[in-house]
Enzyme design. Structure first.
Site, PDB file in Angstrom:
ATOM      1  N   PHE A 182      -7.989  -0.057 -13.748  1.00  0.00           N
ATOM      2  CA  PHE A 182      -9.050  -0.681 -14.548  1.00  0.00           C
ATOM      3  C   PHE A 182      -8.807  -0.542 -16.056  1.00  0.00           C
ATOM      4  CE2 PHE A 182     -13.585  -1.615 -15.467  1.00  0.00           C
ATOM      5  CZ  PHE A 182     -13.816  -2.584 -14.524  1.00  0.00           C
ATOM      6  N   GLU A 218      -6.398   5.818  -7.981  1.00  0.00           N
ATOM      7  CA  GLU A 218      -5.861   5.124  -9.146  1.00  0.00           C
ATOM      8  C   GLU A 218      -4.904   5.924 -10.033  1.00  0.00           C
ATOM      9  OE1 GLU A 218      -9.942   4.278 -10.249  1.00  0.00           O
ATOM     10  OE2 GLU A 218      -9.402   2.193 -10.514  1.00  0.00           O
ATOM     11  N   GLY A 238      23.033 -25.903   5.880  1.00  0.00           N
ATOM     12  CA  GLY A 238      21.784 -26.146   5.161  1.00  0.00           C
ATOM     13  C   GLY A 238      21.872 -25.612   3.747  1.00  0.00           C
ATOM     14  N   CYS A 265       0.797  -1.237   0.000  1.00  0.00           N
ATOM     15  CA  CYS A 265       0.000   0.000   0.000  1.00  0.00           C
ATOM     16  C   CYS A 265       0.825   1.281   0.000  1.00  0.00           C
ATOM     17  CB  CYS A 265      -0.895   0.055   1.233  1.00  0.00           C
ATOM     18  SG  CYS A 265      -2.005  -1.317   1.423  1.00  0.00           S
TER      19      CYS A 265
HETATM   20  C1  FAD Z   1      12.215 -16.921   1.362  1.00  0.00           C
HETATM   21  C2  FAD Z   1      13.552 -17.561   1.107  1.00  0.00           C
HETATM   22  C3  FAD Z   1      14.500 -16.853   0.385  1.00  0.00           C
HETATM   23  C4  FAD Z   1      15.743 -17.427   0.137  1.00  0.00           C
HETATM   24  N1  FAD Z   1      16.634 -16.716  -0.603  1.00  0.00           N
HETATM   25  C5  FAD Z   1      17.843 -17.268  -0.898  1.00  0.00           C
HETATM   26  C6  FAD Z   1      18.789 -16.578  -1.693  1.00  0.00           C
HETATM   27  O1  FAD Z   1      18.547 -15.452  -2.137  1.00  0.00           O
HETATM   28  N2  FAD Z   1      19.965 -17.187  -1.964  1.00  0.00           N
HETATM   29  C7  FAD Z   1      20.272 -18.428  -1.480  1.00  0.00           C
HETATM   30  O2  FAD Z   1      21.365 -18.922  -1.730  1.00  0.00           O
HETATM   31  N3  FAD Z   1      19.404 -19.095  -0.718  1.00  0.00           N
HETATM   32  C8  FAD Z   1      18.193 -18.557  -0.422  1.00  0.00           C
HETATM   33  N4  FAD Z   1      17.299 -19.251   0.321  1.00  0.00           N
HETATM   34  C9  FAD Z   1      17.639 -20.617   0.741  1.00  0.00           C
HETATM   35  C10 FAD Z   1      18.171 -20.652   2.142  1.00  0.00           C
HETATM   36  O3  FAD Z   1      19.402 -20.011   2.217  1.00  0.00           O
HETATM   37  C11 FAD Z   1      18.337 -22.104   2.516  1.00  0.00           C
HETATM   38  O4  FAD Z   1      17.026 -22.650   2.549  1.00  0.00           O
HETATM   39  C12 FAD Z   1      18.977 -22.265   3.868  1.00  0.00           C
HETATM   40  O5  FAD Z   1      20.297 -21.831   3.856  1.00  0.00           O
HETATM   41  C13 FAD Z   1      18.923 -23.706   4.300  1.00  0.00           C
HETATM   42  O6  FAD Z   1      19.327 -23.778   5.647  1.00  0.00           O
HETATM   43  P1  FAD Z   1      18.333 -24.260   6.782  1.00  0.00           P
HETATM   44  O7  FAD Z   1      19.116 -24.327   8.015  1.00  0.00           O
HETATM   45  O8  FAD Z   1      17.130 -23.450   6.835  1.00  0.00           O
HETATM   46  O9  FAD Z   1      17.967 -25.697   6.215  1.00  0.00           O
HETATM   47  P2  FAD Z   1      16.866 -26.697   6.701  1.00  0.00           P
HETATM   48  O10 FAD Z   1      15.591 -26.435   5.973  1.00  0.00           O
HETATM   49  O11 FAD Z   1      16.796 -26.732   8.161  1.00  0.00           O
HETATM   50  O12 FAD Z   1      17.520 -28.036   6.154  1.00  0.00           O
HETATM   51  C14 FAD Z   1      17.743 -28.182   4.778  1.00  0.00           C
HETATM   52  C15 FAD Z   1      18.403 -29.490   4.401  1.00  0.00           C
HETATM   53  O13 FAD Z   1      19.789 -29.427   4.676  1.00  0.00           O
HETATM   54  C16 FAD Z   1      20.221 -30.577   5.368  1.00  0.00           C
HETATM   55  N5  FAD Z   1      21.223 -30.165   6.345  1.00  0.00           N
HETATM   56  C17 FAD Z   1      21.182 -29.045   7.103  1.00  0.00           C
HETATM   57  N6  FAD Z   1      22.292 -28.957   7.848  1.00  0.00           N
HETATM   58  C18 FAD Z   1      23.036 -30.043   7.558  1.00  0.00           C
HETATM   59  C19 FAD Z   1      24.289 -30.509   8.015  1.00  0.00           C
HETATM   60  N7  FAD Z   1      24.996 -29.852   8.920  1.00  0.00           N
HETATM   61  N8  FAD Z   1      24.765 -31.660   7.519  1.00  0.00           N
HETATM   62  C20 FAD Z   1      24.042 -32.358   6.599  1.00  0.00           C
HETATM   63  N9  FAD Z   1      22.872 -31.969   6.115  1.00  0.00           N
HETATM   64  C21 FAD Z   1      22.370 -30.812   6.604  1.00  0.00           C
HETATM   65  C22 FAD Z   1      18.982 -31.109   6.067  1.00  0.00           C
HETATM   66  O14 FAD Z   1      19.083 -32.503   6.245  1.00  0.00           O
HETATM   67  C23 FAD Z   1      17.883 -30.725   5.135  1.00  0.00           C
HETATM   68  O15 FAD Z   1      17.682 -31.749   4.185  1.00  0.00           O
HETATM   69  C24 FAD Z   1      16.056 -18.713   0.620  1.00  0.00           C
HETATM   70  C25 FAD Z   1      15.095 -19.419   1.340  1.00  0.00           C
HETATM   71  C26 FAD Z   1      13.852 -18.848   1.584  1.00  0.00           C
HETATM   72  C27 FAD Z   1      12.823 -19.622   2.354  1.00  0.00           C
HETATM   73  S1  FES Z   2       0.362  -3.824   3.045  1.00  0.00           S
HETATM   74 FE1  FES Z   2       1.408  -2.271   4.099  1.00  0.00          FE
HETATM   75  S2  FES Z   2      -0.171  -0.954   4.736  1.00  0.00           S
HETATM   76 FE2  FES Z   2      -1.188  -2.393   3.451  1.00  0.00          FE
END
Ligand code: FAD
Ligand code: FES
Ligand code: FES
Length: 1292
Positions: free
Chosen positions: A877, A1224, A318, A120
């Protein structure tokens, strides 16, 4: 949190992409005896992971019942809360920042808000409010007055403040909630023990030692290790993946250790990305620069991964282990020679190189192996490491292509000793450009080597034309551009810009206006504080009623198919599932009729209905992916969703689904009527002009992306088939009528209530009513309250968007720039049902002149019927599409003539008393005033000269400028919609309750109505309350749309208040010195009615399409907008450097609201024209179903300098208090960014000798801008032959 009635935290997407659910998580660390706070997305936080942590939601920060927090107050008073659905998340992000840093810098604030979307406000007021916490708070940048005193352009006296920071509560960190002592005690004393949580289908185990973890993983190799849950969480939620066992290693300290060695640093794999970033930033100054090349590249890249909320929980291990092909870290880690320490049977060290990533989501490690830590080495002297990424949006967006590069030169030599180049986004894994490296290594780093390297790279990283993700040419050219940038990096560091310097300027109230009169003053949105504290109640916050059920929809997965079977038996057997609602359950009308077409509520209705006549038409079908087929009702959301997933539908595909407007036109698949309008004689005029030019322009659609998804609750009253419907809709009456028709009951049995809407933008009119009908049928059938709240992905799939448009034009013009004739054709992609598409086409044709007097002008428009989800109303619109095609045509004229576009615009603008192409007389005086002031305020001429100089001096960066005008017609051409009613009650204590027909969706309508009532009754706004909009107080309401809400409802409220005022007049005469309360009491005792209705019979507008003439608008709102951008021609990345808007909105009833509308609409327009892309698969499935795939503007997209001026001395006799509608009109002004990009692209093309008109469709994404620049790198990419492959996405 719903079960404990903490509903302040909002749910906007469920996938970590919008920030509406932000909370603060605090931990006590016994080892260091410290407490840490970080912001996180509640939607991805597993409850089990929070054992021992304290979670603060917006309710814990402050409330109107206790004390509001300065963050809440400042966001509210700076007008940073419109619909308010994003406000609790915004508050929590900034609150957490302040807990960690009470005096933040501006950068800290913009970083903290990286992951918080607002649809917004345009962000400026939010930033302004938060800016007051900054160290530089004494500077006027912090006071909301806008421009900074330091830049010397305007003085403070010239500006008027939007808010008074002296009113603000001070920030006092000693007043914050303390960490619960019992949690400290438990952390200090409780012996570590394995935690186990058991749920309905899953078990969660959290061991305490590495040994135990290793054993657990060895026994359960398929069980994931969950740390941040940012990968596993979305998989469970959206892909339905079930993990019977989850292992949480967050209490295994070995995974969080950091150890320094002489060669680098070992970082625990469990450390969050924020922790890794902080660690690297701490280490950077401790070592000479030459040793920290990898650290720097990594920390630069880390800052761009996701949002702060994601980085605060996502772990380094991860990120590596999910082996996502677009991972930003893996290319840098691999290029930087990093390695991982892995444990299972024993410990091993594994290098992170090309062998590590084996396929999509897979690494070389075995399932039972655990990454304990990651080694990041020091760099050597002569080593340079860099990271690059290009994403659809600068921040909080997965990249399109990302890269890490490292080169090593021995001392004093330019010969490359060692080189590694890795890319992400170029295939199913992180890939190494090994052959390219081989082509460079042992050679000197010079032009010759690099030229050869580009060719090798091109051959090495090939993508098939139908590669998943599309953008094939762009991705390939980015690989070259990054290598080129790496080359340049050695010579020159690219300049970075991060500071937002906004400013808004107000019109003044007349000097003689009473101080108590609130009209014309920047009064805060009346609910802003409750929105910021999370107390504001949205539809889904309404407490559950006894026996309430939840409804989940089952939708078609085919675009054009017969339904051969619908098997609901499995769904009905699942726990909690109560019923499945199909078309045969609808007791009343199973279809909604619009423009002579029928739209079925549930697809099976078509099966049933048409089954009877199947012999005749043999067409029992679904007509788009996402069409609603049936709905499952169950006791909880989770059960309803599981039930919906278990419904089985048999399909038989029907031939030739139509997706594009070209396909539809070829088959004459249109929704009638098609329209035409003409003035003058176009055909004749073409014969007499100096030049004729033809072109076409394609504009994509736009998802509404209101922060609150479609939400409704229908409650049977229990007698005489009466229902209360609580619906997030812009049109309560429309919803009431639709429900009554679907249930076959009179409208007087349905009351529709709307408290507030968390954003709507046109998307909560027609589609909402259909959804409410289905929910009402479920409530009727089960005799229980039924709630339906769509998930973001479902909402985007089902509810339609702005109409994509293909515009074709032929224009005839003279050498001096005068346009004598234009013939324009518009094809809108209406989707599978008619909705409001014919009206959208009407409005397109009514705006084909915009600000220009083209003597011979013809427009034709058609709504194409296709097999995509039906499109619907969206702010503007059709006007933003209509004018865009016209303005692009003008740009072409300028390019053909080799003249600046602003000159062509001026030559053709309406002058003096004018008449539109449909015969409406008007004066363009204020249009010209806006235009001239915009040029003056932006210093257009000087900026043009400076940009030309900049462009001469810079090869790969170009600046572009544009200025565009708008003339926008206000009110409904369908005359009956220009009416409104109000009901005003005065209670015996003097308090006043106002009801009117408009809905509050963030635009501040209730606040303005309060101001109107305040002026008319002569009492302060604090005595006036507006509770909700409901059809039992004000019946037969018109939709809150067409920028007409204030005009219509304001007049009705005024009418009711005037009636009351007159009734009180004799009493006031008797006791002129009495108070309002005393007059009211006396009136009651005198048996004078203290309740009045008000009515406004708006103007009689019409449009006669046969005669091609009419008066479809009450008046015009005018404006002009200047924009300057800087474009990186190698990647297409751009930044809006400055925007100046001058808007004629008459005498604003509330300037802060109106500026909010202007800024918010501008940013939404910026999104439409440069950022937001709806992508459909070749079989008609919408790919872009959430914030991860669909990017709306974020804080990073606000122009670096953003000035809004309201045109002074403007009066409008056609609307309340001389104001003008503004919801708008300014959306179109976002196109100034598009045309500025186009101007910059033209500058780049001219260097390659390319002059004259060139195609650039909307949105001008980095991909399109980069390819249009036609740099030597993009030229190298061979174009795929159309028709020789199936593209990944449709070009609708
Ligand atoms: C909204 C959003 C935006 C994102 N944007 C980006 C981005 O711009 N760039 C980018 O690079 N990434 C991006 N990501 C990805 C994010 O960085 C990864 O999802 C994150 O780093 C995974 O780590 P986690 O701890 O959350 O994993 P989890 O979801 O907790 O685990 C993921 C997997 O990794 C395995 N795992 C975790 N740790 C270990 C370990 N120590 N040893 C063995 N296996 C392991 C787990 O078994 C599991 O299968 C984004 C994610 C989201 C949700
Ligand atoms: S979404 Fe931020 S004020 Fe409506
Ligand atoms: S609801 Fe959690 S980030 Fe959108």
């Amino acid at each position: 949190m719903t079960s404990v009635r903490l509903t302040g935290t909002k749910y906007g997407c469920g996938g970590g992409g919008c920030g509406a659910c932000t909370v603060m998580v605090s931990h006590y660390r016994p080892a260091t005896k410290t407490i840490t706070h970080y912001s996180a997305n509640a939607c991805l936080l597993p409850l089990c992971q929070l054992h021992g942590a304290a979670v603060t939601t917006v309710e814990g920060v402050g409330s109107t019942r206790t004390r509001i927090h300065p963050v809440q107050e400042r966001i509210a008073k700076a007008h940073g809360s419109q619909c308010g659905f994003c406000s609790p998340g915004m508050v929590m992000s900034v609150y957490t920042l302040l807990r960690n840093r009470p005096q933040p810098a501006m950068d800290d604030i913009t970083h903290a808000l990286q992951g918080n979307l607002c649809r917004c406000t345009g962000y400026r007021p939010i930033i302004d409010g938060c800016r007051t916490f900054c160290q530089e708070a004494d500077c006027c940048q912090a006071n909301g007055a806008g421009d900074c005193c330091l830049n010397g352009e305007e003085t403070l006296e010239e500006t008027q403040h939007l808010f008074d920071k002296r009113e603000f509560l001070p920030l006092d960190p000693t007043q914050e909630l303390i960490f619960p002592p019992e949690l400290i005690l438990r952390a200090e004393t409780a012996p570590p023990q394995t935690l186990t949580f058991r749920g309905e289908r899953m078990m969660w185990v959290s061991p305490t030692s590495l040994e135990e973890l290793v054993q657990l993983k060895a026994r359960n190799p398929e069980a994931p290790l969950v740390i941040g849950n940012t990968n596993i969480g979305p998989d469970i939620k959206f892909k339905g993946i079930l993990h019977p066992l989850i292992i949480s290693p967050t209490r295994v300290l070995d995974l969080f250790e950091v150890t320094q060695t002489p060669h680098g640093v070992w970082v625990g794999a469990g450390c969050s990305l924020t922790e890794v970033c902080s660690l690297l930033e701490k280490l950077l100054p401790q070592f000479p620069e030459e040793k920290t090349e990898v650290f720097r590249a990594l920390s630069q890249q880390l800052g761009k991964v996701g949002s702060l909320q994601i980085r605060n929980v996502a772990s380094l291990g991860g990120n590596i282990m999910i082996a996502y092909p677009n991972s930003d870290l893996n290319p840098v880690l691999a290029a930087g020679n990093c390695k991982v320490s892995v444990i299972s049977n024993g410990k091993v060290i594994v290098p992170l190189n090309q062998d590590f990533f084996v396929s999509f989501g897979k690494t070389i490690l075995k399932p039972e192996e655990i990454v304990v830590s990651v080694f990041i080495p020091f760099s050597r002297k002569g080593e340079l490491v860099r990271a690059y990424r290009q994403a659809p949006r600068k921040e909080s967006s997965f990249c399109t292509v990302t890269s890490g590069m490292r080169v090593f030169f021995s001392q004093g030599s330019s010969v490359v000793q060692d080189l590694s180049i890795y890319y992400g986004g170029m295939g199913p894994t992180t890939v190494s450009a090994t052959q390219t490296c081989t082509a460079i290594v042992t050679r000197p780093w010079d032009d010759e080597t690099l030229q050869r390297a580009y060719d090798v790279l091109l051959d090495e990283l090939v993508l098939p034309p139908s590669a998943p993700g599309g953008k094939v040419e762009f991705r390939r050219s980015l690989t070259l551009s990054f290598l080129f940038k790496f080359n340049l990096e050695v010579l020159q560091k690219l300049r970075e810009m991060t500071v937002v310097v906004p400013g808004s300027f107000l019109s003044h109230v007349p000097k003689d206006q009473r101080d108590q009169d609130p009209v014309g003053r920047p009064i805060m949105h009346r609910s802003a504080i409750s929105q910021a504290t999370g107390e504001a109640v949205y539809c889904d916050d309404i407490p559950r009623t006894d026996g309430e059920l939840f409804l989940a929809l089952v939708t078609s997965s085919r675009a054009h198919a017969k339904i051969t079977g619908l098997d609901v038996s499995q769904a009905l057997r699942l726990p909690g599932v109560v019923d499945v609602i199909t078309a045969k359950d609808v007791p009343g009308q199973k279809v909604r009729k619009m423009f002579g077409y029928e739209e079925v509520l549930l697809a099976e209705a078509e099966v049933q209905r048409e089954f009877l006549i199947t012999v005749l038409i043999n067409n029992i079908s679904v007509s788009c992916v996402g069409q609603m087929i049936c709905a499952v009702v169950a006791d909880t959301r989770a059960h309803a969703k599981r039930g919906a997933a278990a419904v089985k539908i048999g399909y038989e595909d029907l031939p030739e689904p139509l997706f594009t407007v070209e396909e539809a036109s070829e088959k004459s698949s249109f929704f009638e009527p098609r329209r035409m309008i003409e003035k003058g004689n176009v055909a004749e005029a073409f014969k007499t002009v100096d030049h004729v030019h033809q072109g076409e322009f394609r504009m994509g659609g736009q998802e509404h992306f209101y922060m609150e998804t479609q939400s409704m609750l229908v409650v049977p009253v229990g007698e005489e088939t009466e229902f209360n419907a609580y619906v997030s809709t812009q049109w309560p009456t429309g919803t009431q009528d639709a429900i009554a028709e679907a249930l076959g009951i009179p409208s007087n049995r349905v009351t529709c209530h709307v408290k507030r809407i968390g954003g709507a933008f046109g998307g909560k009119v027609v589609k909402t009513a259909t959804l409410a009908c289905i929910t009402a049928v479920a409530a009727w059938k089960t005799n229980c309250a039924v709630r339906c709240v769509l998930e973001r992905g479902e909402d985007m799939l089902i509810s339609g968007a702005r109409h994509p448009v293909l515009g074709k034009y032929k224009v005839g013009f003279m050498n001096d720039g005068r346009i004598m004739a234009a013939d324009m054709q518009y094809y809108t992609n209406a989707g599978n049902t008619v909705d409001e598409s014919p009206l959208v086409v009407d409005k397109i044709l009514l705006h084909i002149d915009n600000a220009y007097n083209i003597p011979n002008l013809r427009g034709r428009g058609a709504a194409c019927r296709t097999n995509l989800p039906s499109n619907t109303a969206f702010r503007g619109f059709g006007v933003p599409q209509s004018i865009m095609v016209l303005e692009n045509m003008l740009n072409d004229v300028a390019m053909v003539l080799g003249r600046p576009a602003d000159q062509i615009r001026e030559i053709n603008m309406y002058q003096g008393p004018s008449v539109t192409h449909y015969g409406l007389e008007f004066s363009p005086e204020n249009l010209w005033r806006c235009w001239d002031q915009c040029k003056e305020k932006s210093d257009y001429a000087a900026r043009r000269r400076a940009a030309d100089r900049f462009n001469q001096d810079n090869c790969w960066k170009k600046r572009g400028l544009a200025i565009v005008p708008i003339k926008y017609g206000i009110a409904f051409a369908e005359s009956f919609l220009n009416q409104a009613a109000a009901l005003v009650h005065v209670y015996k204590d003097g308090s006043v309750l106002v009801s009117h027909g408009g809905t509050e969706m963030g635009q501040g309508l209730h606040t303005k109505m309060q101001q109107v009532a305040s002026r008319e009754l002569g009492i302060p706004p604090s005595k006036i309350y507006i509770s909700e909009t409901s059809t039992n107080t004000v019946p037969n309401t018109c939709p809150s749309a067409a920028s007409y809400g204030t005009d219509a409802n304001g007049m009705a409220v005024r009418n009711a208040c005037q009636t009351l005022y007159q009734r009180l007049e004799p009493i006031r005469q008797k006791n002129p010195k009495g108070s309002w309360e005393s007059w009211v009491k006396a009136a009651f005792l005198d048996k004078i009615s203290l309740s009045a209705t008000g009515f406004y019979r708006g103007p009689d507008l019409y449009m006669d399409w046969d005669k091609m003439a009419g008066r479809p608008y009450a008046y015009f709102t005018f404006g002009a907008c200047f924009c300057e951008v800087e474009l990186d021609c190698l990647t297409g990345d751009y930044r809006a450097v400055r925007t100046d808007i001058v808007m004629d909105i008459g005498r604003s009833v509330n300037p802060s609201m109106d500026i909010g509308q202007i800024e918010g609409a501008f940013l939404q327009g910026l999104g439409l024209y440069t950022l937001e892309e709806l992508k459909f698969s070749p079989s008609g499935l919408l790919y872009t179903r959430g914030p991860s795939q669909y990017k709306i503007p974020a804080v990073c997209d606000v122009p670096l300098r953003f000035n809004v001026y309201l045109l002074p001395d403007s009066h409008n006799p056609h609307a309340i208090y001389s104001s003008k509608g503004i919801g708008e009109p300014s959306l179109f002004l976002g196109s100034s960014v598009f045309f500025a990009i186009k101007d910059a692209v033209a500058a780049a093309r001219s260097e390659s000798g390319l002059v004259g008109p060139f195609p650039l469709d909307s949105p001008a994404t980095p991909e399109r801008a980069c390819l249009a620049c036609a740099s030597p790198f993009t030229q190298k990419i061979p174009a795929s032959t159309p028709g020789s492959f199936k593209p990944w996405a449709l070009n609708i």
